[in-house]
Motif scaffolding. Structure first.
Motif, PDB file in Angstrom:
ATOM      1  N   LYS A 295       0.853  -1.185   0.000  1.00  0.00           N
ATOM      2  CA  LYS A 295       0.000   0.000   0.000  1.00  0.00           C
ATOM      3  C   LYS A 295       0.894   1.243   0.000  1.00  0.00           C
ATOM      4  N   ASN A 296       0.301   2.363  -0.261  1.00  0.00           N
ATOM      5  CA  ASN A 296       1.059   3.610  -0.296  1.00  0.00           C
ATOM      6  C   ASN A 296       1.177   4.183   1.120  1.00  0.00           C
ATOM      7  N   ILE A 297       1.986   3.541   1.946  1.00  0.00           N
ATOM      8  CA  ILE A 297       2.128   3.928   3.348  1.00  0.00           C
ATOM      9  C   ILE A 297       3.087   5.113   3.458  1.00  0.00           C
ATOM     10  N   PRO A 298       2.736   6.154   4.217  1.00  0.00           N
ATOM     11  CA  PRO A 298       3.632   7.304   4.393  1.00  0.00           C
ATOM     12  C   PRO A 298       4.966   6.886   5.012  1.00  0.00           C
ATOM     13  N   LYS A 299       6.009   7.669   4.711  1.00  0.00           N
ATOM     14  CA  LYS A 299       7.365   7.380   5.172  1.00  0.00           C
ATOM     15  C   LYS A 299       7.436   7.259   6.688  1.00  0.00           C
ATOM     16  N   LYS A 300       6.769   8.161   7.418  1.00  0.00           N
ATOM     17  CA  LYS A 300       6.818   8.156   8.877  1.00  0.00           C
ATOM     18  C   LYS A 300       6.219   6.877   9.435  1.00  0.00           C
ATOM     19  N   GLN A 301       5.065   6.461   8.914  1.00  0.00           N
ATOM     20  CA  GLN A 301       4.404   5.257   9.412  1.00  0.00           C
ATOM     21  C   GLN A 301       5.235   4.016   9.119  1.00  0.00           C
ATOM     22  N   LEU A 302       5.829   3.985   7.933  1.00  0.00           N
ATOM     23  CA  LEU A 302       6.671   2.851   7.546  1.00  0.00           C
ATOM     24  C   LEU A 302       7.901   2.762   8.450  1.00  0.00           C
ATOM     25  N   THR A 303       8.527   3.914   8.706  1.00  0.00           N
ATOM     26  CA  THR A 303       9.706   3.947   9.584  1.00  0.00           C
ATOM     27  C   THR A 303       9.333   3.588  11.017  1.00  0.00           C
ATOM     28  N   ASP A 304       8.164   4.058  11.469  1.00  0.00           N
ATOM     29  CA  ASP A 304       7.693   3.707  12.825  1.00  0.00           C
ATOM     30  C   ASP A 304       7.615   2.193  12.990  1.00  0.00           C
ATOM     31  N   THR A 305       7.028   1.534  11.984  1.00  0.00           N
ATOM     32  CA  THR A 305       6.884   0.071  12.033  1.00  0.00           C
ATOM     33  C   THR A 305       8.256  -0.604  12.017  1.00  0.00           C
ATOM     34  N   PHE A 306       9.146  -0.100  11.172  1.00  0.00           N
ATOM     35  CA  PHE A 306      10.507  -0.624  11.077  1.00  0.00           C
ATOM     36  C   PHE A 306      11.215  -0.531  12.431  1.00  0.00           C
ATOM     37  N   ILE A 307      11.107   0.613  13.081  1.00  0.00           N
ATOM     38  CA  ILE A 307      11.758   0.835  14.375  1.00  0.00           C
ATOM     39  C   ILE A 307      11.159  -0.076  15.443  1.00  0.00           C
ATOM     40  N   LYS A 308       9.823  -0.195  15.458  1.00  0.00           N
ATOM     41  CA  LYS A 308       9.157  -1.052  16.453  1.00  0.00           C
ATOM     42  C   LYS A 308       9.645  -2.496  16.352  1.00  0.00           C
ATOM     43  N   ILE A 309       9.647  -3.017  15.129  1.00  0.00           N
ATOM     44  CA  ILE A 309      10.046  -4.409  14.924  1.00  0.00           C
ATOM     45  C   ILE A 309      11.519  -4.612  15.273  1.00  0.00           C
ATOM     46  N   SER A 310      12.376  -3.698  14.807  1.00  0.00           N
ATOM     47  CA  SER A 310      13.814  -3.817  15.065  1.00  0.00           C
ATOM     48  C   SER A 310      14.124  -3.768  16.556  1.00  0.00           C
ATOM     49  N   ARG A 311      13.472  -2.854  17.279  1.00  0.00           N
ATOM     50  CA  ARG A 311      13.742  -2.730  18.714  1.00  0.00           C
ATOM     51  C   ARG A 311      13.320  -3.995  19.466  1.00  0.00           C
ATOM     52  N   ILE A 312      12.183  -4.557  19.102  1.00  0.00           N
ATOM     53  CA  ILE A 312      11.716  -5.777  19.777  1.00  0.00           C
ATOM     54  C   ILE A 312      12.683  -6.934  19.524  1.00  0.00           C
ATOM     55  N   ILE A 313      13.116  -7.079  18.264  1.00  0.00           N
ATOM     56  CA  ILE A 313      14.087  -8.124  17.934  1.00  0.00           C
ATOM     57  C   ILE A 313      15.399  -7.879  18.676  1.00  0.00           C
ATOM     58  N   LEU A 314      15.826  -6.617  18.731  1.00  0.00           N
ATOM     59  CA  LEU A 314      17.084  -6.279  19.390  1.00  0.00           C
ATOM     60  C   LEU A 314      17.038  -6.516  20.893  1.00  0.00           C
ATOM     61  N   PHE A 315      15.898  -6.275  21.532  1.00  0.00           N
ATOM     62  CA  PHE A 315      15.791  -6.547  22.967  1.00  0.00           C
ATOM     63  C   PHE A 315      16.107  -8.016  23.258  1.00  0.00           C
ATOM     64  N   VAL A 316      15.644  -8.896  22.364  1.00  0.00           N
ATOM     65  CA  VAL A 316      15.902 -10.331  22.537  1.00  0.00           C
ATOM     66  C   VAL A 316      17.353 -10.667  22.190  1.00  0.00           C
ATOM     67  N   LEU A 317      17.812 -10.189  21.016  1.00  0.00           N
ATOM     68  CA  LEU A 317      19.162 -10.509  20.557  1.00  0.00           C
ATOM     69  C   LEU A 317      20.234  -9.972  21.499  1.00  0.00           C
ATOM     70  N   LEU A 318      20.074  -8.724  21.942  1.00  0.00           N
ATOM     71  CA  LEU A 318      21.093  -8.123  22.800  1.00  0.00           C
ATOM     72  C   LEU A 318      21.143  -8.775  24.180  1.00  0.00           C
ATOM     73  N   TYR A 319      19.995  -9.260  24.652  1.00  0.00           N
ATOM     74  CA  TYR A 319      20.009 -10.012  25.912  1.00  0.00           C
ATOM     75  C   TYR A 319      20.860 -11.277  25.753  1.00  0.00           C
ATOM     76  N   ILE A 320      20.646 -11.989  24.649  1.00  0.00           N
ATOM     77  CA  ILE A 320      21.396 -13.225  24.400  1.00  0.00           C
ATOM     78  C   ILE A 320      22.878 -12.919  24.196  1.00  0.00           C
ATOM     79  N   LEU A 321      23.169 -11.889  23.389  1.00  0.00           N
ATOM     80  CA  LEU A 321      24.563 -11.519  23.120  1.00  0.00           C
ATOM     81  C   LEU A 321      25.268 -11.099  24.407  1.00  0.00           C
ATOM     82  N   GLY A 322      24.615 -10.257  25.205  1.00  0.00           N
ATOM     83  CA  GLY A 322      25.201  -9.822  26.473  1.00  0.00           C
ATOM     84  C   GLY A 322      25.455 -10.983  27.410  1.00  0.00           C
ATOM     85  N   ALA A 323      24.475 -11.875  27.506  1.00  0.00           N
ATOM     86  CA  ALA A 323      24.621 -13.050  28.373  1.00  0.00           C
ATOM     87  C   ALA A 323      25.771 -13.936  27.903  1.00  0.00           C
ATOM     88  N   PHE A 324      25.904 -14.076  26.578  1.00  0.00           N
ATOM     89  CA  PHE A 324      26.965 -14.935  26.041  1.00  0.00           C
ATOM     90  C   PHE A 324      28.337 -14.320  26.271  1.00  0.00           C
TER      91      PHE A 324
END
Length: 508
Positions: A295-324
């Protein structure tokens, strides 16, 4: 079963598969290493990597089958589907023949490739394993088409359930075989037999349950071209994956003993487990996000979604990386033994290199939805081939870790070079993305500090210290996360937390 139930059931079984793969793999790997010994385990992984590298010869055809079958099914074009499958299996026959030819060339040149690092006995075992695995691959590639047909028909539950049962049975049989004195050859024979059984079951599902037919109605040269055109970039990405992680074992095997290959393989295995965790998270959010890109999603909304998904994935990955970083060295010691100490450093470097790529999967999905894979495909191929050539020179003179450093350098370089392309073609505000992602880097700094403190105050290995360090780190991680968490993430965490039965019952 309804389409919705198939999707829900398929998703649930995907998580079960991820859990089994990681947990059983962690338990089974040290048992296999100790049963076979480092030298034979290295030989087993090296020959497996050699045959795995040949698996890219499917040219991305399995994924193409999914796409075209789904298309014909949506159009209710039964004749087109049958004709497409007939053309596909002609291509599969050619691919299987190519696998046998390439495999034969490698088989007769094993002494030339590895004569300096393998003993005559190891060469003999390697040749037997190669013959079995070439036969396995020649059947598995066309056999994979039946799994693709199931996916195209959105028949997820039964094939995934069969695959889970296969994984459990295979794991139990591996233990039994090794307890009764089996070797690496026994394991590849077991995998071949299990593969044949699974292919037979998938054929039954496709032919008997889904009532799919494979029939040549008209020869269509353009259809062959369309199939190859769609498969091309999938093939490029498969080549890249093999060059990055599998080819290294072949290079190392040419210059070092199979015991060194085994240590490298353990590091790669830990990196793969790390990647699997992000796959589980991405599977929840990315399908919804991909739909936004059409769909023709505005840049801000698309970036918001990108940031939300990346941060959630990073919370998990960085916990594992830090623990390791903190307890990984002790974990590797208790998991596979002192001689695999270097695998800890290999794994950390790999995890650091994978983190940006794994957390930015949404950006790549936007490109895929817009059919803009060409630039990234060519960039990845160029960087990976360049990195591989440099690695061949460095690994001989500076050791295995130099090869891993080069691989990770080019992984990170690809992320940097993709930034302008994401801004221009994926319509993402990358400057805002990095600005909102940066606070999470505090977690890694804290992990490194805790790691140094642990080494200074508790230099000797101790299980109590290991678990105590993990507990301490977890509390600190939660504390930091509370300080930098967004409102969206807070609400998401609450909603997930309240779904846990014991917590839900306690609140009510």
């Amino acid at each position: 079963m309804s389409k919705i139930n198939q999707l829900k059931g398929g998703a649930a079984l995907s998580y079960v598969t991820i859990f089994l793969t990681n947990v059983v793999g962690l338990l089974l790997t040290p048992f296999i290493i100790r049963s076979l010994g480092s030298a034979e385990y290295g030989l087993y992984t090296m020959i497996g990597a050699l045959i795995g590298y040949m698996s890219v010869l499917d040219f991305g055809l399995n994924n193409t089958v999914v796409r075209f079958v789904a298309k014909y099914k949506a159009e209710s074009d039964k004749q087109g589907e049958e004709n497409f499958l007939a053309h596909s299996f002609i291509m599969y026959m050619c691919i299987s023949l190519l696998v046998i030819i390439v495999g034969g060339i490698l088989y007769f040149n094993l002494e030339y490739l590895y004569g300096d690092t393998l003993t005559p006995d190891q060469i003999g075992k390697a040749k037997i394993m190669m013959l079995v695995l070439i036969f396995n691959l020649a059947l598995s590639l066309p056999g994979g088409a039946f799994r693709g047909i199931c996916s195209g028909y959105e028949e997820f539950v039964l094939p995934k359930l069969v695959n889970i049962i296969r994984y459990i049975v295979r794991s139990l049989l591996v233990v039994a075989i090794l307890l009764y004195g089996g070797d690496s050859i026994s394991l590849v024979i077991l995998d071949t037999i299990m593969n044949l059984i699974i292919i037979s079951i998938n054929i039954y599902i496709v032919i008997k349950l889904l009532r799919v037919r494979i029939k040549m109605h008209t020869y269509d040269k353009k259809l062959f071209i369309n199939i190859l055109g769609f498969s091309l970039w999938l093939f490029v990405f498969a080549i890249v994956q093999q060059l990055r992680w599998q080819f290294g074992q072949l290079i190392i095997g040419a210059f070092y003993t199979t015991s060194i290959v085994a240590i490298y393989a353990v590091g790669i295995t830990l990196g793969n487990y790390y990647g699997a965790f992000s796959g589980a998270i991405a599977g929840v959010f990315l399908p919804r996000a991909i739909q936004m890109t059409v769909k023709n999603i505005p840049k801000k909304q698309l970036t918001d979604t990108f940031i939300k998904i990346s941060r959630i994935i990073l919370f998990v990955l960085l916990y594992i990386l830090g623990a390791f970083i903190i307890v990984g060295k002790d974990f590797v010691f208790y998991w596979v033994g002192e001689e695999y100490n270097m695998a800890y450093y290999y794994a950390i470097i790999i995890m650091i290199g994978l983190t940006p790529t794994l957390s930015q999967g949404f950006a790549n999905n936007i490109l895929e939805a817009k059919q803009l894979l060409r630039y990234r495909g060519l960039l990845l191929l160029f960087l990976t081939v360049t990195g591989t050539v440099i690695s061949i020179y460095l690994v001989r003179n500076y050791g295995v870790i130099s090869m891993i450093l080069v691989t990770v350098f080019f992984l990170l370089l690809e992320r940097i070079l993709m930034i302008p392309y994401y801004i221009k073609n994926a319509n993402l505000d990358m400057l805002r993305y990095y600005k909102e992602i940066f606070p999470l880097s505090i977690i890694i700094l804290v992990s490194i500090i805790i790691s140094f403190l642990k080494i200074y105050f508790f230099p000797n290995r101790n299980l109590y210290v290991l678990f105590g360090s993990m507990l301490c780190y977890s509390f600190i991680y939660i504390g930091i996360s509370i300080l930098i968490i967004t409102t969206y993430e807070k609400e998401l965490f609450k909603s997930l937390l309240f779904k846990i039965p014991i917590i839900k019952h306690w609140i009510n």
